[in-house]
Scaffold this motif. Sequence first.
Motif, PDB file in Angstrom:
ATOM      1  N   GLY A 443       0.796  -1.209   0.000  1.00 34.47           N
ATOM      2  CA  GLY A 443       0.000   0.000   0.000  1.00 34.47           C
ATOM      3  C   GLY A 443       0.833   1.266   0.000  1.00 34.47           C
ATOM      4  N   PRO A 444       0.171   2.410  -0.108  1.00 39.97           N
ATOM      5  CA  PRO A 444       0.865   3.701  -0.199  1.00 39.97           C
ATOM      6  C   PRO A 444       1.784   4.002   0.978  1.00 39.97           C
ATOM      7  N   ALA A 445       1.502   3.465   2.149  1.00 42.83           N
ATOM      8  CA  ALA A 445       2.306   3.772   3.329  1.00 42.83           C
ATOM      9  C   ALA A 445       3.602   2.967   3.395  1.00 42.83           C
ATOM     10  N   SER A 446       3.745   1.962   2.551  1.00 44.15           N
ATOM     11  CA  SER A 446       4.945   1.123   2.572  1.00 44.15           C
ATOM     12  C   SER A 446       6.120   1.841   1.909  1.00 44.15           C
ATOM     13  N   LYS A 447       7.321   1.354   2.202  1.00 42.92           N
ATOM     14  CA  LYS A 447       8.534   1.999   1.696  1.00 42.92           C
ATOM     15  C   LYS A 447       8.929   1.540   0.306  1.00 42.92           C
ATOM     16  N   GLU A 448       8.484   0.365  -0.105  1.00 42.53           N
ATOM     17  CA  GLU A 448       8.900  -0.154  -1.412  1.00 42.53           C
ATOM     18  C   GLU A 448       7.778  -0.952  -2.056  1.00 42.53           C
ATOM     19  N   ASP A 449       7.915  -1.142  -3.362  1.00 39.77           N
ATOM     20  CA  ASP A 449       6.943  -1.896  -4.153  1.00 39.77           C
ATOM     21  C   ASP A 449       5.523  -1.391  -3.917  1.00 39.77           C
ATOM     22  N   ASN A 450       5.373  -0.069  -3.938  1.00 40.95           N
ATOM     23  CA  ASN A 450       4.096   0.577  -3.659  1.00 40.95           C
ATOM     24  C   ASN A 450       3.634   1.395  -4.862  1.00 40.95           C
ATOM     25  N   PRO A 451       2.480   2.017  -4.805  1.00 39.85           N
ATOM     26  CA  PRO A 451       2.011   2.802  -5.958  1.00 39.85           C
ATOM     27  C   PRO A 451       2.987   3.894  -6.392  1.00 39.85           C
ATOM     28  N   ALA A 452       3.664   4.521  -5.425  1.00 36.82           N
ATOM     29  CA  ALA A 452       4.601   5.601  -5.765  1.00 36.82           C
ATOM     30  C   ALA A 452       5.808   5.070  -6.532  1.00 36.82           C
ATOM     31  N   THR A 453       6.335   3.908  -6.147  1.00 41.26           N
ATOM     32  CA  THR A 453       7.489   3.356  -6.859  1.00 41.26           C
ATOM     33  C   THR A 453       7.077   2.889  -8.257  1.00 41.26           C
ATOM     34  N   SER A 454       5.866   2.334  -8.379  1.00 44.75           N
ATOM     35  CA  SER A 454       5.380   1.922  -9.702  1.00 44.75           C
ATOM     36  C   SER A 454       5.244   3.145 -10.610  1.00 44.75           C
ATOM     37  N   ARG A 455       4.643   4.184 -10.090  1.00 44.90           N
ATOM     38  CA  ARG A 455       4.468   5.413 -10.873  1.00 44.90           C
ATOM     39  C   ARG A 455       5.827   5.983 -11.286  1.00 44.90           C
ATOM     40  N   ALA A 456       6.750   6.054 -10.335  1.00 49.10           N
ATOM     41  CA  ALA A 456       8.073   6.612 -10.623  1.00 49.10           C
ATOM     42  C   ALA A 456       8.802   5.804 -11.687  1.00 49.10           C
ATOM     43  N   ASP A 457       8.653   4.491 -11.652  1.00 47.89           N
ATOM     44  CA  ASP A 457       9.347   3.641 -12.623  1.00 47.89           C
ATOM     45  C   ASP A 457       8.783   3.808 -14.032  1.00 47.89           C
ATOM     46  N   ILE A 458       7.472   3.984 -14.155  1.00 51.42           N
ATOM     47  CA  ILE A 458       6.878   4.248 -15.467  1.00 51.42           C
ATOM     48  C   ILE A 458       7.367   5.597 -16.008  1.00 51.42           C
ATOM     49  N   LEU A 459       7.357   6.621 -15.162  1.00 51.76           N
ATOM     50  CA  LEU A 459       7.779   7.956 -15.597  1.00 51.76           C
ATOM     51  C   LEU A 459       9.269   7.981 -15.948  1.00 51.76           C
ATOM     52  N   ALA A 460      10.078   7.249 -15.180  1.00 47.77           N
ATOM     53  CA  ALA A 460      11.518   7.193 -15.471  1.00 47.77           C
ATOM     54  C   ALA A 460      11.766   6.507 -16.818  1.00 47.77           C
ATOM     55  N   GLN A 461      10.991   5.489 -17.113  1.00 47.73           N
ATOM     56  CA  GLN A 461      11.133   4.814 -18.399  1.00 47.73           C
ATOM     57  C   GLN A 461      10.743   5.740 -19.550  1.00 47.73           C
ATOM     58  N   SER A 462       9.667   6.490 -19.381  1.00 50.21           N
ATOM     59  CA  SER A 462       9.261   7.454 -20.415  1.00 50.21           C
ATOM     60  C   SER A 462      10.371   8.476 -20.661  1.00 50.21           C
ATOM     61  N   ARG A 463      10.981   8.927 -19.588  1.00 53.41           N
ATOM     62  CA  ARG A 463      12.088   9.883 -19.712  1.00 53.41           C
ATOM     63  C   ARG A 463      13.240   9.263 -20.498  1.00 53.41           C
ATOM     64  N   ARG A 464      13.604   8.028 -20.188  1.00 54.89           N
ATOM     65  CA  ARG A 464      14.704   7.367 -20.893  1.00 54.89           C
ATOM     66  C   ARG A 464      14.398   7.229 -22.383  1.00 54.89           C
ATOM     67  N   PHE A 465      13.171   6.834 -22.693  1.00 58.13           N
ATOM     68  CA  PHE A 465      12.785   6.675 -24.094  1.00 58.13           C
ATOM     69  C   PHE A 465      12.938   7.997 -24.858  1.00 58.13           C
TER      70      PHE A 465
END
Length: 507
Positions: A443-465
């Motif tokens: 869930g959102p309150a966790s430190k890893e493997d949460n919605p925020a890390t998923s969102r950040a990883d998608i956005l980071a990939q878009s930036r790389r592309f």
Amino acid sequence: MLKSFFAFVQKKLHTHTTGSSPATSAHVLHKEAVVHSEATLRQLFTDAGQGHVFQYFETLTVEEKAKLLAQLNDIDVDRCNRIFAKATTAGPHDHDAFDPLPDSSFCSTLDADKAADVEQWRKDGVKLIAQGKVAVILLAGGQGTRLGSSAPKGCYDIGLPSGKSLFQLQGERILAIQRLAAKTHPELAATAIVPWYVMTSEPTRAGTENFFKEHKYFGLSESQVMFFNQGVLPAFTMDGKILLESKGLVSTAPDGNGGIYKALKKEGVLSDLERRGIPYVHAYCVDNCLVKVADPIFIGYCVSKNTGCGVKVVPKRSHDEPVGVVCLREKKFSVVEYSEIPQELSKLTSADGHLVYRAANIANHFYTTAFLNGIDAMENSMEFHVAKKKIKHVDLSTNEVVVPTANNGIKLELFIFDVFPHCEKLAVLETARNEEFSPLKNGPASKEDNPATSRADILAQSRRFIEAAGGSVVGDIELSPLVSYDGEGLEKAQGVAFEGPKYISNL
């Protein structure tokens, strides 16, 4: 009463094959079904030592009787007894010997020397997709409970500028790879279709189907989307008796993601693959927002290895990362939990400084349909896993419902990788974690493997592309999968400065 039972079973079968929503128009799978009479079921369960499931039968209403008979009709009691006996008598694995994967089974896309091979696998995979020879199976039975949602996990919005769900991201990747295959091979455009088989659970079936329908199947044809249910197994007492949840209902639990193998046959997926003439399948879990659905590189690689089964992995972050590792156990392919591998092996490095036992499992698999059709014969030697649980049940001696405070029963499950030890050959492909694996587990309150890390990883990939194409990015920029599947087709981004937050649906 018998008439009521048959009517209930037929309604249940219709629900399982067409979904709970009568308005659904996705392609219908034809489920295997044999309807037994009450007398036959009594005999089957009595002969198997489980006749107590009928203890309260005469006290039930007509509808309750029909419901129980329908449930029992769906249980292969001899198989259940066999699974329980094997799982509970299996020896310990404390002294198993581990070995690294053989070189013949392993390849890494991170190896610069393999660039030409990777490009060839991509071309081969794209052509197979264009030829209509690839299907996708999605494991989507989980609910979003840990995420604070009662909806199926795939419906979850991770907070992207587009507001897309996991289901939509994955559906659009299928559409994108179809379009790419058709563009690459215009002569095969009519066959560049990737069927999508979505495995749900009973609690998530209706919600999943309705979500797909509400979102118009994310641009895909309704006829290429099929839903089917994950299997369940009865819960047992410690000595192997089936527990009753109520006087008219057996206590059951999902049979693990490895239950997919039985479900593929029982729910009609294998026969549908055969009808469509599809020899290759990519299977993955819904919670990975970066998954390359129907990845042509992975498909091309596995086909080149001439193997019935393949697995995609990513490098472990560190020797003590708590993740299962693909390696050899007792000379057989296996996924070994991090806690099972001795510390000295976990820390072992090769001459190039990489961990020897680094192939982290991400539940991302390749199969030939021929292999999937042969798994039934392997099940007798597969070892289900025992989970001791507190299971609410009816006490047969007092007739009261008991809510235990200590473990009183056993639930059994099979993992999707439990088939690996039965593979003569296994194709293992290592890929970049930041491009292909970002699990949504917490869930959102966790430190890893949460919605925020998923969102950040998608956005980071878009930036790389975009940056790889010669553009620049300031802020949060999200590229639609329909713009680029894997960084291709972004020539128009060259020299363009993108400012976020922004969602790019076309260039």
